[in-house]
Design a protein around this motif. Structure first.
Motif, PDB file in Angstrom:
ATOM      1  N   GLY A 159       0.810  -1.217   0.000  1.00 16.21           N
ATOM      2  CA  GLY A 159       0.000   0.000   0.000  1.00 16.21           C
ATOM      3  C   GLY A 159       0.843   1.266   0.000  1.00 16.21           C
ATOM      4  N   GLU A 160       2.160   1.144   0.124  1.00 13.90           N
ATOM      5  CA  GLU A 160       3.039   2.328   0.123  1.00 13.90           C
ATOM      6  C   GLU A 160       3.190   2.860  -1.303  1.00 13.90           C
ATOM      7  N   GLU A 161       3.303   4.177  -1.411  1.00 11.10           N
ATOM      8  CA  GLU A 161       3.488   4.780  -2.721  1.00 11.10           C
ATOM      9  C   GLU A 161       4.811   4.318  -3.334  1.00 11.10           C
ATOM     10  N   VAL A 162       4.790   4.126  -4.639  1.00 15.31           N
ATOM     11  CA  VAL A 162       5.985   3.688  -5.343  1.00 15.31           C
ATOM     12  C   VAL A 162       6.970   4.865  -5.466  1.00 15.31           C
ATOM     13  N   ASP A 163       8.225   4.636  -5.079  1.00 16.86           N
ATOM     14  CA  ASP A 163       9.284   5.643  -5.204  1.00 16.86           C
ATOM     15  C   ASP A 163      10.219   5.201  -6.339  1.00 16.86           C
ATOM     16  N   PRO A 164      10.189   5.903  -7.480  1.00 18.60           N
ATOM     17  CA  PRO A 164      11.001   5.467  -8.636  1.00 18.60           C
ATOM     18  C   PRO A 164      12.493   5.402  -8.332  1.00 18.60           C
ATOM     19  N   GLU A 165      12.957   6.160  -7.347  1.00 19.74           N
ATOM     20  CA  GLU A 165      14.377   6.164  -7.033  1.00 19.74           C
ATOM     21  C   GLU A 165      14.776   4.998  -6.135  1.00 19.74           C
ATOM     22  N   ARG A 166      13.787   4.398  -5.445  1.00 15.48           N
ATOM     23  CA  ARG A 166      14.116   3.335  -4.487  1.00 15.48           C
ATOM     24  C   ARG A 166      13.444   2.012  -4.824  1.00 15.48           C
ATOM     25  N   HIS A 167      12.458   2.067  -5.738  1.00 20.27           N
ATOM     26  CA  HIS A 167      11.698   0.847  -6.059  1.00 20.27           C
ATOM     27  C   HIS A 167      11.778   0.553  -7.563  1.00 20.27           C
ATOM     28  N   GLY A 180      -1.869   1.334  -8.125  1.00 15.00           N
ATOM     29  CA  GLY A 180      -0.636   2.093  -8.307  1.00 15.00           C
ATOM     30  C   GLY A 180       0.296   2.077  -7.113  1.00 15.00           C
ATOM     31  N   THR A 181      -0.095   1.369  -6.041  1.00 15.24           N
ATOM     32  CA  THR A 181       0.766   1.291  -4.856  1.00 15.24           C
ATOM     33  C   THR A 181       1.465  -0.066  -4.825  1.00 15.24           C
ATOM     34  N   VAL A 182       2.407  -0.208  -3.867  1.00 16.07           N
ATOM     35  CA  VAL A 182       3.156  -1.462  -3.734  1.00 16.07           C
ATOM     36  C   VAL A 182       2.195  -2.566  -3.297  1.00 16.07           C
ATOM     37  N   ALA A 183       2.198  -3.643  -4.064  1.00 20.33           N
ATOM     38  CA  ALA A 183       1.376  -4.797  -3.704  1.00 20.33           C
ATOM     39  C   ALA A 183       2.175  -5.767  -2.844  1.00 20.33           C
ATOM     40  N   ASP A 184       3.428  -6.002  -3.258  1.00 23.48           N
ATOM     41  CA  ASP A 184       4.263  -6.938  -2.506  1.00 23.48           C
ATOM     42  C   ASP A 184       5.731  -6.662  -2.848  1.00 23.48           C
ATOM     43  N   VAL A 185       6.610  -7.092  -1.959  1.00 16.76           N
ATOM     44  CA  VAL A 185       8.043  -6.928  -2.190  1.00 16.76           C
ATOM     45  C   VAL A 185       8.603  -8.238  -2.713  1.00 16.76           C
ATOM     46  N   TYR A 186       9.120  -8.175  -3.935  1.00 17.19           N
ATOM     47  CA  TYR A 186       9.697  -9.373  -4.546  1.00 17.19           C
ATOM     48  C   TYR A 186      11.122  -9.593  -4.040  1.00 17.19           C
ATOM     49  N   LYS A 187      11.878  -8.516  -3.873  1.00 19.65           N
ATOM     50  CA  LYS A 187      13.250  -8.602  -3.364  1.00 19.65           C
ATOM     51  C   LYS A 187      13.583  -7.271  -2.685  1.00 19.65           C
ATOM     52  N   GLN A 188      14.115  -7.347  -1.479  1.00 18.83           N
ATOM     53  CA  GLN A 188      14.462  -6.138  -0.753  1.00 18.83           C
ATOM     54  C   GLN A 188      15.659  -5.423  -1.400  1.00 18.83           C
ATOM     55  N   ALA A 193      24.013   5.486   3.520  1.00 18.83           N
ATOM     56  CA  ALA A 193      24.175   6.944   3.684  1.00 18.83           C
ATOM     57  C   ALA A 193      23.256   7.689   2.724  1.00 18.83           C
ATOM     58  N   ASP A 194      22.003   7.295   2.680  1.00 27.62           N
ATOM     59  CA  ASP A 194      20.969   7.922   1.845  1.00 27.62           C
ATOM     60  C   ASP A 194      21.237   7.772   0.350  1.00 27.62           C
ATOM     61  N   LYS A 195      22.140   6.872  -0.020  1.00 28.34           N
ATOM     62  CA  LYS A 195      22.382   6.596  -1.433  1.00 28.34           C
ATOM     63  C   LYS A 195      21.920   5.178  -1.724  1.00 28.34           C
ATOM     64  N   VAL A 196      21.047   5.031  -2.728  1.00 29.34           N
ATOM     65  CA  VAL A 196      20.499   3.721  -3.070  1.00 29.34           C
ATOM     66  C   VAL A 196      21.587   2.879  -3.719  1.00 29.34           C
ATOM     67  N   ILE A 197      21.883   1.741  -3.086  1.00 33.26           N
ATOM     68  CA  ILE A 197      22.856   0.800  -3.643  1.00 33.26           C
ATOM     69  C   ILE A 197      22.163  -0.192  -4.566  1.00 33.26           C
ATOM     70  N   GLU A 198      21.010  -0.653  -4.120  1.00 34.90           N
ATOM     71  CA  GLU A 198      20.228  -1.605  -4.916  1.00 34.90           C
ATOM     72  C   GLU A 198      18.749  -1.332  -4.665  1.00 34.90           C
ATOM     73  N   GLU A 199      17.986  -1.157  -5.746  1.00 30.75           N
ATOM     74  CA  GLU A 199      16.564  -0.857  -5.602  1.00 30.75           C
ATOM     75  C   GLU A 199      15.801  -2.108  -5.142  1.00 30.75           C
ATOM     76  N   ALA A 200      14.736  -1.862  -4.400  1.00 35.04           N
ATOM     77  CA  ALA A 200      13.859  -2.965  -4.005  1.00 35.04           C
ATOM     78  C   ALA A 200      12.960  -3.326  -5.193  1.00 35.04           C
ATOM     79  N   GLN A 201      12.859  -4.597  -5.484  1.00 36.21           N
ATOM     80  CA  GLN A 201      12.006  -5.056  -6.581  1.00 36.21           C
ATOM     81  C   GLN A 201      10.595  -5.324  -6.030  1.00 36.21           C
ATOM     82  N   VAL A 202       9.621  -4.664  -6.611  1.00 37.04           N
ATOM     83  CA  VAL A 202       8.261  -4.743  -6.084  1.00 37.04           C
ATOM     84  C   VAL A 202       7.258  -5.016  -7.197  1.00 37.04           C
TER      85      VAL A 202
END
Length: 208
Positions: A159-167, A180-188, A193-202
């Motif tokens: 139900g969380e809003e999708v963040d294109p920079e993190r998801h 249009g919201t997150v249904a499930d997390v496929y991979k975390q 330090a506030d820099k995305v190393i790997e996006e969460a797959q949702v």
């Protein structure tokens, strides 16, 4: 006739001024010579004074030139020392940075070996043993290590809003969540330090 001759002989002769004129000329010549000599002496004195002043000026310029050359030499020497010091500083800074990086890596590796040891112990249990508690404990240890390295897990709630920079949206699915919201997390995912190393797959709830 004889009377006329006698009369002529009896007339006194007029005095002449030739000796006086000659003396006057000689005096004028002497005065002129003295004046020329004085002018010559004055000119010679002026030339000598000018030469002396010029010699002093040349000596002063030579002194200033020598001082300037010495100053330039000092500055060049100082510049060479500064450049050498800067090069040495760069080498020391690079070496110190490499040492710090090596120590940081060594510290991380030593903490990760603890996680590996826990996994090995879990696998060494009997085949019928429940290894889940050991795995959960190992995961907690691993998460602690990541947190110490300022790494956090990206794990959005349904139900969380999708963040294109993190998801990263994998697909759209039917879901009870708002469209249009997150249904499930496929991979975390992970960020450091506030820099995305790997996006969460949702997966995302479909509009329908």
């Amino acid at each position: 006739m004889s009377d006329e001759v006698d009369a002529a002989h009896d007339e006194p002769e007029e005095p002449t001024d030739e000796p006086a004129d000659a003396a006057a000329d000689e005096g004028a010549d002497a005065d002129a010579a003295g004046s020329d000599a004085a002018e010559g002496e004055a000119l010679a004195a002026a030339v000598a004074e000018h030469d002396e002043a010029l010699a002093k000026e040349v000596a002063e310029l030579e002194r200033e030139a020598a001082e300037a050359a010495e100053r330039v030499e000092e500055l060049e020497s100082s510049l060479k020392r500064t450049k050498a010091d800067f090069q040495n500083y760069k080498k020391r800074a690079k070496k110190r940075q490499e040492q710090q990086k090596a120590r940081a890596t060594e510290s991380l590796v030593s903490r990760l070996t603890e996680v590996r040891d826990n996994l090995v112990r879990a696998l060494d249990q009997d085949g019928d043993a429940d290894i889940r508690p050991g795995v959960e404990s190992t995961l907690e240890t691993f998460d602690r290590v990541l947190a110490e390295e300022n790494v956090s897990v990206i794990d959005p709630d349904p139900g969380e809003e999708v963040d294109p920079e993190r998801h990263e949206v994998m697909m759209r699915v039917d879901s009870d969540q708002p469209a249009g919201t997150v249904a499930d997390v496929y991979k975390q995912g992970y960020e450091m330090a506030d820099k995305v190393i790997e996006e969460a797959q949702v997966t995302v709830s479909d509009d329908e």
